[in-house]
Design a protein around this motif. Structure first.
Motif, mmCIF file in Angstrom:
data_model
loop_
_atom_site.group_PDB
_atom_site.id
_atom_site.type_symbol
_atom_site.label_atom_id
_atom_site.label_comp_id
_atom_site.label_asym_id
_atom_site.label_seq_id
_atom_site.Cartn_x
_atom_site.Cartn_y
_atom_site.Cartn_z
ATOM 1 N N LYS A 58 1.257 -1.619 0.222
ATOM 2 C CA LYS A 58 -0.427 -0.023 -0.155
ATOM 3 C C LYS A 58 1.283 0.648 0.457
ATOM 4 C CE LYS A 58 -4.084 2.033 1.762
ATOM 5 N NZ LYS A 58 -5.046 1.678 3.376
ATOM 6 N N GLY A 59 0.866 1.782 -1.053
ATOM 7 C CA GLY A 59 1.818 3.831 -1.122
ATOM 8 C C GLY A 59 3.139 3.499 -1.446
ATOM 9 N N TYR A 60 3.228 2.095 -2.191
ATOM 10 C CA TYR A 60 3.929 1.148 -3.004
ATOM 11 C C TYR A 60 5.313 1.246 -1.363
ATOM 12 C CZ TYR A 60 2.187 3.785 -6.969
ATOM 13 O OH TYR A 60 2.044 3.891 -8.156
ATOM 14 N N ARG A 61 4.822 0.645 -0.673
ATOM 15 C CA ARG A 61 6.014 -0.177 1.049
ATOM 16 C C ARG A 61 5.058 -1.400 1.369
ATOM 17 N NH1 ARG A 61 5.553 3.761 5.666
ATOM 18 N NH2 ARG A 61 7.062 1.689 6.696
ATOM 19 N N VAL A 62 5.881 -2.156 0.658
ATOM 20 C CA VAL A 62 5.317 -3.678 1.436
ATOM 21 C C VAL A 62 4.652 -3.914 2.492
ATOM 22 C CG1 VAL A 62 5.870 -6.050 1.907
ATOM 23 C CG2 VAL A 62 6.901 -5.069 -0.456
ATOM 24 N N LEU A 63 3.437 -4.427 2.596
ATOM 25 C CA LEU A 63 2.886 -4.594 4.391
ATOM 26 C C LEU A 63 3.507 -5.776 5.042
ATOM 27 C CD1 LEU A 63 -1.084 -4.411 3.708
ATOM 28 C CD2 LEU A 63 0.591 -3.072 4.250
ATOM 29 N N GLN A 64 3.742 -5.998 6.331
ATOM 30 C CA GLN A 64 4.390 -6.418 7.400
ATOM 31 C C GLN A 64 3.153 -6.746 8.606
ATOM 32 O OE1 GLN A 64 8.558 -5.340 9.164
ATOM 33 N NE2 GLN A 64 8.836 -7.466 9.038
ATOM 34 N N ARG A 65 3.256 -7.971 8.533
ATOM 35 C CA ARG A 65 2.265 -8.197 10.227
ATOM 36 C C ARG A 65 2.857 -7.998 11.364
ATOM 37 N NH1 ARG A 65 -1.748 -11.966 7.877
ATOM 38 N NH2 ARG A 65 -1.048 -12.898 6.101
ATOM 39 N N PRO A 66 2.574 -7.533 12.170
ATOM 40 C CA PRO A 66 3.560 -7.376 13.550
ATOM 41 C C PRO A 66 4.317 -8.914 14.589
ATOM 42 C CG PRO A 66 0.621 -6.912 13.757
ATOM 43 C CD PRO A 66 0.965 -7.869 12.247
ATOM 44 N N ASN A 67 4.033 -9.772 13.387
ATOM 45 C CA ASN A 67 4.732 -11.288 14.215
ATOM 46 C C ASN A 67 5.929 -11.194 13.105
ATOM 47 O OD1 ASN A 67 3.702 -11.973 11.206
ATOM 48 N ND2 ASN A 67 2.813 -13.754 12.602
ATOM 49 N N GLY A 68 6.183 -10.458 11.679
ATOM 50 C CA GLY A 68 7.367 -10.073 11.498
ATOM 51 C C GLY A 68 7.656 -10.834 9.853
ATOM 52 N N ARG A 69 6.088 -11.298 9.791
ATOM 53 C CA ARG A 69 6.575 -12.567 8.192
ATOM 54 C C ARG A 69 5.967 -11.005 6.946
ATOM 55 N NH1 ARG A 69 1.676 -16.280 8.152
ATOM 56 N NH2 ARG A 69 2.196 -16.113 5.865
ATOM 57 N N LEU A 70 6.330 -11.014 6.050
ATOM 58 C CA LEU A 70 5.702 -10.057 4.798
ATOM 59 C C LEU A 70 4.638 -10.431 4.970
ATOM 60 C CD1 LEU A 70 8.607 -9.292 3.470
ATOM 61 C CD2 LEU A 70 8.105 -8.006 4.694
ATOM 62 N N ALA A 71 3.915 -9.476 4.578
ATOM 63 C CA ALA A 71 2.278 -10.594 4.011
ATOM 64 C C ALA A 71 2.429 -10.434 2.053
ATOM 65 C CB ALA A 71 1.396 -9.226 4.222
ATOM 66 N N GLY A 72 2.182 -11.575 2.223
ATOM 67 C CA GLY A 72 2.367 -12.435 0.943
ATOM 68 C C GLY A 72 0.792 -12.599 0.233
ATOM 69 N N ILE A 73 0.961 -13.161 -0.883
ATOM 70 C CA ILE A 73 -0.181 -13.655 -1.808
ATOM 71 C C ILE A 73 0.258 -14.461 -2.535
ATOM 72 C CG2 ILE A 73 0.494 -11.986 -3.279
ATOM 73 C CD1 ILE A 73 -3.183 -11.224 -3.126
ATOM 74 N N GLY A 74 -0.589 -15.670 -2.914
ATOM 75 C CA GLY A 74 -0.187 -16.998 -3.835
ATOM 76 C C GLY A 74 -1.384 -17.635 -3.897
ATOM 77 N N HIS A 75 -1.066 -18.247 -5.164
ATOM 78 C CA HIS A 75 -2.444 -18.811 -5.282
ATOM 79 C C HIS A 75 -1.890 -20.087 -5.066
ATOM 80 C CE1 HIS A 75 -3.441 -20.964 -9.411
ATOM 81 N NE2 HIS A 75 -3.449 -22.380 -8.748
ATOM 82 N N LEU A 76 -3.839 -20.610 -4.543
ATOM 83 C CA LEU A 76 -3.380 -22.431 -3.866
ATOM 84 C C LEU A 76 -3.942 -23.180 -4.809
ATOM 85 C CD1 LEU A 76 -4.504 -22.873 -1.199
ATOM 86 C CD2 LEU A 76 -7.075 -22.380 -1.106
ATOM 87 N N GLN A 77 -3.135 -24.110 -4.442
ATOM 88 C CA GLN A 77 -3.370 -25.233 -5.430
ATOM 89 C C GLN A 77 -3.901 -26.290 -4.581
ATOM 90 O OE1 GLN A 77 0.221 -26.563 -7.940
ATOM 91 N NE2 GLN A 77 0.351 -28.133 -6.695
ATOM 92 N N PRO A 78 -4.677 -27.054 -5.476
ATOM 93 C CA PRO A 78 -5.444 -27.845 -4.524
ATOM 94 C C PRO A 78 -4.542 -29.074 -4.097
ATOM 95 C CG PRO A 78 -6.415 -27.784 -6.308
ATOM 96 C CD PRO A 78 -5.783 -26.735 -6.039
ATOM 97 N N ALA A 79 -5.056 -30.490 -3.425
ATOM 98 C CA ALA A 79 -4.373 -31.233 -3.272
ATOM 99 C C ALA A 79 -4.218 -31.907 -4.558
ATOM 100 C CB ALA A 79 -4.961 -32.115 -2.621
ATOM 101 N N ARG A 80 -3.722 -32.601 -5.331
ATOM 102 C CA ARG A 80 -3.353 -33.003 -6.037
ATOM 103 C C ARG A 80 -3.705 -34.958 -5.957
ATOM 104 N NH1 ARG A 80 1.761 -33.190 -7.807
ATOM 105 N NH2 ARG A 80 0.920 -33.436 -9.881
ATOM 106 N N PRO A 81 -4.645 -35.994 -5.960
ATOM 107 C CA PRO A 81 -4.663 -37.598 -6.057
ATOM 108 C C PRO A 81 -3.521 -38.129 -7.108
ATOM 109 C CG PRO A 81 -6.431 -36.690 -6.835
ATOM 110 C CD PRO A 81 -5.849 -35.078 -6.342
ATOM 111 N N GLU A 82 -3.290 -39.243 -6.693
ATOM 112 C CA GLU A 82 -2.483 -39.488 -7.717
ATOM 113 C C GLU A 82 -1.347 -39.039 -7.901
ATOM 114 O OE1 GLU A 82 -4.568 -41.877 -10.676
ATOM 115 O OE2 GLU A 82 -5.608 -42.470 -9.056
#
Length: 215
Positions: free
Chosen positions: A97-121
């Motif tokens: 936000k505002g060209y600054r990466v957001l960081q959680r209070p626990n230290g982790r940078l707030a990432g965003i990702g693609h949720l890949q479901p379980a792959r059977p077999e």
């Protein structure tokens, strides 16, 4: 790794040796960073450089040592149950936000990702084509091309040089500690060739196939 812009020309799933961020205490590996609030789904990085940025952010905020760890070094049972690959979140970038990466209070940078479901077999640990195509299109929307090849060039350099590169990236990100990381309007990605951050509007996700994303 070659990824066509046409998703139908990519294999349904591609074996990979990605990375996770894992806590390291007294030489013993501990918990792997998760991508969901219920601490169930692990976050996987296609570029070890991105995992290194996240591990440095955790070190700076918490004082705890974390390490970018290859998936191949994990116990198979961590990502595979029987003949089913467990769900994972493929890291795409970080919330900003505002060209600054957001960081959680626990230290982790707030990432965003693609949720890949379980792959059977599943005979091996793999990333589905849709996740790869999504990542490529998102990076290209930011003007970053050949993002994986650029990472391989950096990875071939000395570890100290790569560490310095990641430290600069984290410093330039100017993380903003936020209690509400859902209040973001940009997605940040680091261009390892130009050594600079790129930001695209949050709405860029809506133009990509492969929803849902972890948000």
């Amino acid at each position: 790794m070659e990824i066509s812009q046409q998703s139908h020309s990519v294999c349904p799933a591609m074996s990979f040796d990605g990375y996770v961020v894992r806590r390291l205490e007294n030489g013993i590996y501990g918990q792997v960073s998760k991508a969901t609030t219920d601490e169930v789904v692990p976050r996987c990085y296609l570029r070890g450089f991105d995992a290194l940025i996240d591990s440095l952010a955790l070190l700076g905020q918490t004082g705890e040592t974390h390490q970018a760890t290859p998936v191949s070094s994990l116990e198979r049972e961590f990502l595979v149950e029987g003949v089913t690959q467990k769900p994972i979140v493929v890291h795409l970038g970080w919330r900003a936000k505002g060209y600054r990466v957001l960081q959680r209070p626990n230290g982790r940078l707030a990432g965003i990702g693609h949720l890949q479901p379980a792959r059977p077999e599943a005979s091996d640990i793999a990333i589905e084509a849709q996740a790869l195509v999504t990542m490529q299109r998102l990076y290209e929307s930011a003007g970053i091309y050949a993002w994986y090849d650029e990472y391989l060039v950096i990875a071939s350099r000395s570890k100290m040089r790569m560490l310095g590169h990641a430290l600069k990236a984290l410093c330039d990100a100017n993380p903003d500690i936020s209690e509400d990381v859902d209040d973001y309007d940009q997605i940040a990605m680091f261009d390892s060739e130009a050594c600079e951050w790129h930001f695209v509007p949050r709405d860029a996700l809506l133009t990509l196939e492969g929803w849902p994303y972890f948000r």
